[in-house]
Design an enzyme around this catalytic site. Structure first.
Site, short mmCIF file in Angstrom:
data_model
loop_
_atom_site.label_atom_id
_atom_site.label_comp_id
_atom_site.label_asym_id
_atom_site.label_seq_id
_atom_site.Cartn_x
_atom_site.Cartn_y
_atom_site.Cartn_z
CG LEU A 291 -1.98 -1.06 1.33
CD1 LEU A 291 -2.63 -1.07 2.72
CD2 LEU A 291 -3.04 -0.84 0.27
CG ASP A 292 -0.07 4.83 -2.20
OD1 ASP A 292 -0.54 5.32 -1.16
OD2 ASP A 292 -0.67 4.86 -3.28
CD GLU A 293 5.17 8.45 2.78
OE1 GLU A 293 5.57 9.10 3.77
OE2 GLU A 293 5.71 8.54 1.65
CB ALA A 294 -1.14 8.74 0.56
CB SER A 295 -2.95 3.55 0.39
OG SER A 295 -3.07 4.24 -0.84
#
Length: 199
Positions: free
Chosen positions: A52-56
């Protein structure tokens, strides 16, 4: 007693906003970042199944078993996401998401596979996010469920943007039959197995 080398360990976590889906980094540019290793004392050889990317946020499975990781990462296992989007998403946009849209992957045009998508009737009960999403004074938002069995980089965000409703918040709520349920951001649960059969 010598530990059984074939015994693997498995974890279910709720990745909070602002964390990278890795355990540490030697990159000097990333020293100020937050890593999964700060959430729990994980065993050696642990790996995140997908990212999951940093903002997710949301459900992330971890394991020491490469075969389990490869199976869950495959297109045999569905992943469901709740996306809060900018604006009140239309039925037309939902249909576009369901049938597939053109996004850019590594500089190439890619058409997403047909998927399940629907507008949520109410705001989902999710943990409070570390960084606040803008409020409704800046315009309405809505929530959509999108279930994929593929996982291109930032795919859900790209899909909602293409149909005119950029994602403001993205939470993975299910992998196969595993749900986040009442987990809070940063929760870590060790399990005996994921309950996902590997054929």
């Amino acid at each position: 007693m010598i530990a059984d080398k074939t015994t693997h360990r498995h974890f279910i976590i709720f990745k909070p906003f602002g964390y990278l889906s890795q355990f540490a980094s030697n990159d000097s540019k990333q020293q100020s970042k937050k890593f999964l290793g700060s959430l729990h004392d994980f065993p050696e050889g642990i790996m995140a199944i997908g990212r999951l990317d940093e903002a997710s946020e949301g459900l992330l499975l971890l394991t020491t078993d490469g075969k389990t990781s490869a199976h869950i990462n495959s297109q045999k296992v569905d992943k469901e996401y709740y996306a809060q989007v900018d604006g009140v998403i239309t039925n037309e946009a939902i249909e576009q998401l369901k049938t597939g849209v053109n996004i850019t992957v590594e500089g190439e045009l890619y058409k997403t596979k047909p998927c399940q998508a629907f507008k949520l009737k109410s705001i989902p009960d999710l943990p409070k996010r570390a960084k606040k999403i803008r409020d409704d004074r800046h315009g309405p938002t809505s929530w959509v469920s999108i279930t994929l069995n593929e996982g291109k980089f930032r795919q859900v965000r790209k899909m909602t943007s293409v149909v005119g409703f950029p994602t403001l918040r993205l939470v993975r709520v299910r992998v196969g039959a595993i749900y986040v349920n009442a987990m809070d951001a940063g929760d870590v649960i060790e399990v005996d197995a994921f309950g996902v059969s590997i054929v």
